[in-house]
Design a protein around this motif. Sequence first.
Motif, PDB file in Angstrom:
ATOM      1  N   LEU A 247       0.802  -1.222   0.000  1.00 42.11           N
ATOM      2  CA  LEU A 247       0.000   0.000   0.000  1.00 42.11           C
ATOM      3  C   LEU A 247       0.840   1.279   0.000  1.00 42.11           C
ATOM      4  O   LEU A 247       0.584   2.181  -0.818  1.00 42.11           O
ATOM      5  N   PRO A 248       1.845   1.427   0.883  1.00 40.81           N
ATOM      6  CA  PRO A 248       2.619   2.683   0.864  1.00 40.81           C
ATOM      7  C   PRO A 248       3.298   2.974  -0.469  1.00 40.81           C
ATOM      8  O   PRO A 248       3.107   4.078  -1.014  1.00 40.81           O
ATOM      9  N   PRO A 249       4.089   2.028  -1.041  1.00 39.79           N
ATOM     10  CA  PRO A 249       4.708   2.379  -2.329  1.00 39.79           C
ATOM     11  C   PRO A 249       3.688   2.613  -3.435  1.00 39.79           C
ATOM     12  O   PRO A 249       3.872   3.497  -4.283  1.00 39.79           O
ATOM     13  N   LEU A 250       2.594   1.840  -3.439  1.00 40.99           N
ATOM     14  CA  LEU A 250       1.581   2.021  -4.475  1.00 40.99           C
ATOM     15  C   LEU A 250       0.921   3.393  -4.355  1.00 40.99           C
ATOM     16  O   LEU A 250       0.708   4.082  -5.369  1.00 40.99           O
ATOM     17  N   ALA A 251       0.620   3.805  -3.120  1.00 44.67           N
ATOM     18  CA  ALA A 251      -0.006   5.115  -2.923  1.00 44.67           C
ATOM     19  C   ALA A 251       0.924   6.236  -3.379  1.00 44.67           C
ATOM     20  O   ALA A 251       0.484   7.201  -4.015  1.00 44.67           O
ATOM     21  N   LEU A 252       2.214   6.113  -3.074  1.00 40.32           N
ATOM     22  CA  LEU A 252       3.167   7.145  -3.484  1.00 40.32           C
ATOM     23  C   LEU A 252       3.300   7.203  -4.995  1.00 40.32           C
ATOM     24  O   LEU A 252       3.327   8.287  -5.591  1.00 40.32           O
ATOM     25  N   LEU A 253       3.387   6.041  -5.638  1.00 47.08           N
ATOM     26  CA  LEU A 253       3.564   6.020  -7.085  1.00 47.08           C
ATOM     27  C   LEU A 253       2.319   6.531  -7.812  1.00 47.08           C
ATOM     28  O   LEU A 253       2.427   7.256  -8.811  1.00 47.08           O
ATOM     29  N   VAL A 254       1.135   6.163  -7.326  1.00 50.84           N
ATOM     30  CA  VAL A 254      -0.098   6.607  -7.978  1.00 50.84           C
ATOM     31  C   VAL A 254      -0.259   8.115  -7.834  1.00 50.84           C
ATOM     32  O   VAL A 254      -0.546   8.825  -8.812  1.00 50.84           O
ATOM     33  N   THR A 255      -0.067   8.632  -6.617  1.00 45.26           N
ATOM     34  CA  THR A 255      -0.240  10.070  -6.415  1.00 45.26           C
ATOM     35  C   THR A 255       0.816  10.868  -7.169  1.00 45.26           C
ATOM     36  O   THR A 255       0.509  11.893  -7.780  1.00 45.26           O
ATOM     37  N   ALA A 256       2.060  10.394  -7.161  1.00 48.72           N
ATOM     38  CA  ALA A 256       3.106  11.085  -7.923  1.00 48.72           C
ATOM     39  C   ALA A 256       2.803  11.030  -9.414  1.00 48.72           C
ATOM     40  O   ALA A 256       2.994  12.006 -10.144  1.00 48.72           O
ATOM     41  N   GLY A 257       2.310   9.873  -9.883  1.00 47.46           N
ATOM     42  CA  GLY A 257       1.977   9.742 -11.295  1.00 47.46           C
ATOM     43  C   GLY A 257       0.854  10.660 -11.728  1.00 47.46           C
ATOM     44  O   GLY A 257       0.819  11.118 -12.874  1.00 47.46           O
ATOM     45  N   LEU A 258      -0.066  10.962 -10.821  1.00 49.08           N
ATOM     46  CA  LEU A 258      -1.153  11.875 -11.152  1.00 49.08           C
ATOM     47  C   LEU A 258      -0.692  13.323 -11.202  1.00 49.08           C
ATOM     48  O   LEU A 258      -1.233  14.138 -11.947  1.00 49.08           O
ATOM     49  N   VAL A 259       0.333  13.638 -10.414  1.00 47.36           N
ATOM     50  CA  VAL A 259       0.781  15.028 -10.310  1.00 47.36           C
ATOM     51  C   VAL A 259       1.888  15.351 -11.300  1.00 47.36           C
ATOM     52  O   VAL A 259       1.985  16.473 -11.800  1.00 47.36           O
ATOM     53  N   ILE A 260       2.734  14.370 -11.621  1.00 49.68           N
ATOM     54  CA  ILE A 260       3.914  14.607 -12.457  1.00 49.68           C
ATOM     55  C   ILE A 260       3.590  15.263 -13.805  1.00 49.68           C
ATOM     56  O   ILE A 260       4.369  16.090 -14.278  1.00 49.68           O
ATOM     57  N   PRO A 261       2.473  14.951 -14.481  1.00 49.56           N
ATOM     58  CA  PRO A 261       2.211  15.612 -15.761  1.00 49.56           C
ATOM     59  C   PRO A 261       2.215  17.135 -15.695  1.00 49.56           C
ATOM     60  O   PRO A 261       2.404  17.797 -16.710  1.00 49.56           O
ATOM     61  N   ARG A 262       2.036  17.716 -14.512  1.00 51.26           N
ATOM     62  CA  ARG A 262       2.080  19.167 -14.401  1.00 51.26           C
ATOM     63  C   ARG A 262       3.452  19.728 -14.735  1.00 51.26           C
ATOM     64  O   ARG A 262       3.594  20.899 -15.067  1.00 51.26           O
ATOM     65  N   TRP A 263       4.515  18.884 -14.606  1.00 52.89           N
ATOM     66  CA  TRP A 263       5.856  19.357 -14.971  1.00 52.89           C
ATOM     67  C   TRP A 263       5.908  19.749 -16.433  1.00 52.89           C
ATOM     68  O   TRP A 263       6.680  20.607 -16.827  1.00 52.89           O
ATOM     69  N   TYR A 264       5.105  19.070 -17.261  1.00 55.09           N
ATOM     70  CA  TYR A 264       5.194  19.257 -18.694  1.00 55.09           C
ATOM     71  C   TYR A 264       4.063  20.125 -19.232  1.00 55.09           C
ATOM     72  O   TYR A 264       3.928  20.298 -20.427  1.00 55.09           O
ATOM     73  N   GLY A 265       3.243  20.633 -18.305  1.00 55.23           N
ATOM     74  CA  GLY A 265       2.180  21.535 -18.720  1.00 55.23           C
ATOM     75  C   GLY A 265       2.666  22.975 -18.756  1.00 55.23           C
ATOM     76  O   GLY A 265       3.852  23.263 -18.606  1.00 55.23           O
ATOM     77  N   PRO A 266       1.755  23.943 -18.953  1.00 60.25           N
ATOM     78  CA  PRO A 266       2.142  25.355 -18.984  1.00 60.25           C
ATOM     79  C   PRO A 266       2.721  25.774 -17.646  1.00 60.25           C
ATOM     80  O   PRO A 266       2.307  25.275 -16.600  1.00 60.25           O
ATOM     81  N   PRO A 267       3.713  26.672 -17.606  1.00 65.12           N
ATOM     82  CA  PRO A 267       4.222  27.191 -16.339  1.00 65.12           C
ATOM     83  C   PRO A 267       3.080  27.797 -15.536  1.00 65.12           C
ATOM     84  O   PRO A 267       2.131  28.348 -16.105  1.00 65.12           O
ATOM     85  N   ARG A 268       3.189  27.706 -14.224  1.00 69.72           N
ATOM     86  CA  ARG A 268       2.091  28.162 -13.379  1.00 69.72           C
ATOM     87  C   ARG A 268       2.571  29.277 -12.469  1.00 69.72           C
ATOM     88  O   ARG A 268       3.697  29.286 -11.999  1.00 69.72           O
ATOM     89  N   ARG A 269       1.658  30.215 -12.220  1.00 65.68           N
ATOM     90  CA  ARG A 269       1.968  31.266 -11.256  1.00 65.68           C
ATOM     91  C   ARG A 269       1.949  30.679  -9.848  1.00 65.68           C
ATOM     92  O   ARG A 269       1.342  29.648  -9.603  1.00 65.68           O
ATOM     93  N   PRO A 270       2.598  31.343  -8.872  1.00 65.55           N
ATOM     94  CA  PRO A 270       2.592  30.815  -7.505  1.00 65.55           C
ATOM     95  C   PRO A 270       1.217  30.627  -6.934  1.00 65.55           C
ATOM     96  O   PRO A 270       0.996  29.805  -6.076  1.00 65.55           O
ATOM     97  N   ASN A 271       0.194  31.432  -7.402  1.00 68.70           N
ATOM     98  CA  ASN A 271      -1.146  31.262  -6.859  1.00 68.70           C
ATOM     99  C   ASN A 271      -1.954  30.195  -7.588  1.00 68.70           C
ATOM    100  O   ASN A 271      -3.134  30.039  -7.358  1.00 68.70           O
ATOM    101  N   GLY A 272      -1.250  29.437  -8.493  1.00 68.84           N
ATOM    102  CA  GLY A 272      -1.876  28.287  -9.134  1.00 68.84           C
ATOM    103  C   GLY A 272      -2.474  28.573 -10.491  1.00 68.84           C
ATOM    104  O   GLY A 272      -2.963  27.670 -11.154  1.00 68.84           O
TER     105      GLY A 272
END
Length: 297
Positions: free
Chosen positions: A267-292
């Motif tokens: 459960l711990p490694p799976l939860a970390l990998l799934v949540t990171a996998g959901l968030v990581i695509p933001r690295w390749y999206g448009p730059p974001r302002r600090p307020n999101g």
Amino acid sequence: MSAALERRYARLLRLYPSDYQRDRGPELLATLLESTSDGRTSPPLRETTALILGALRAHAGHHQGGWLTAFRAAALMLLVYDVADRAVVVTNEALRGGPSLWSPAESRLTLAALTLGLLAVAAALANRFLTAIATAAAAFILTLIVANSMHSPVFSGFWCFPLAIVLLVPLVRRRPAPATALLRYAPALPLVLILTSFFPSVSGILHFGAVMALFLGSLLWLAIDERLAMAAGLFLQNTVLIRAALLAGEGLPPFPVLAIELAVTALPPLALLVTAGLVIPRWYGPPRRPNGEAQNG
């Protein structure tokens, strides 16, 4: 526009790296002031939180390197864990009284594997990934020979070398960006797990607590740097393989018990990998302002 509000916004923007303040600070301050309701003397709590998180993310450099940098950090965590665990076992064997549990050949092979593991760590730190793969593979072959001779895996990090090799292979052709902020120190985190072995009477409880602390800390840090969560999740795959090997060696329990034990461990490694996998695509999206808010261009 309130002078107090402008001062408070400027104080929050000073949390960002100096180059960020120099290049974008005045423009961002003007935007924040224009978007804030008239009559306010302090920023809204939501905006304050977003600015603080944005500053932490800017210092962490979370957008640099993506999953390749996370792979490098995870591989180093696995290698460091194996080398440290092996060093503790070798030291304990050297200090124990009475006849050795190892034959002279097993001792020499274990020391050779430890040396190769150290070389693999040094090579990975220097971004010499082919060398790291070759030395890690040689160390694992020696580990297999020793394990076969003793009829069981000797080290809790038995699977670290092959897992590290899998993570290092993609880095041969695509070099990762350097790790920044907390991710730079991720290879030292497994040493906390090794320290639990120095307290034999409660080592199981301490080890479980250390794994949970690594899991929860990485999960919380997800808001700042997703790469650490991915690296920790990949590293903790080792615990799943260890648990599966132990269960197989002890004789498989009834299926419901087996499924529950493996599910809890995974459960711990799976939860970390799934949540990171959901968030990581933001690295390749448009730059974001600090307020999101996303920026154009």
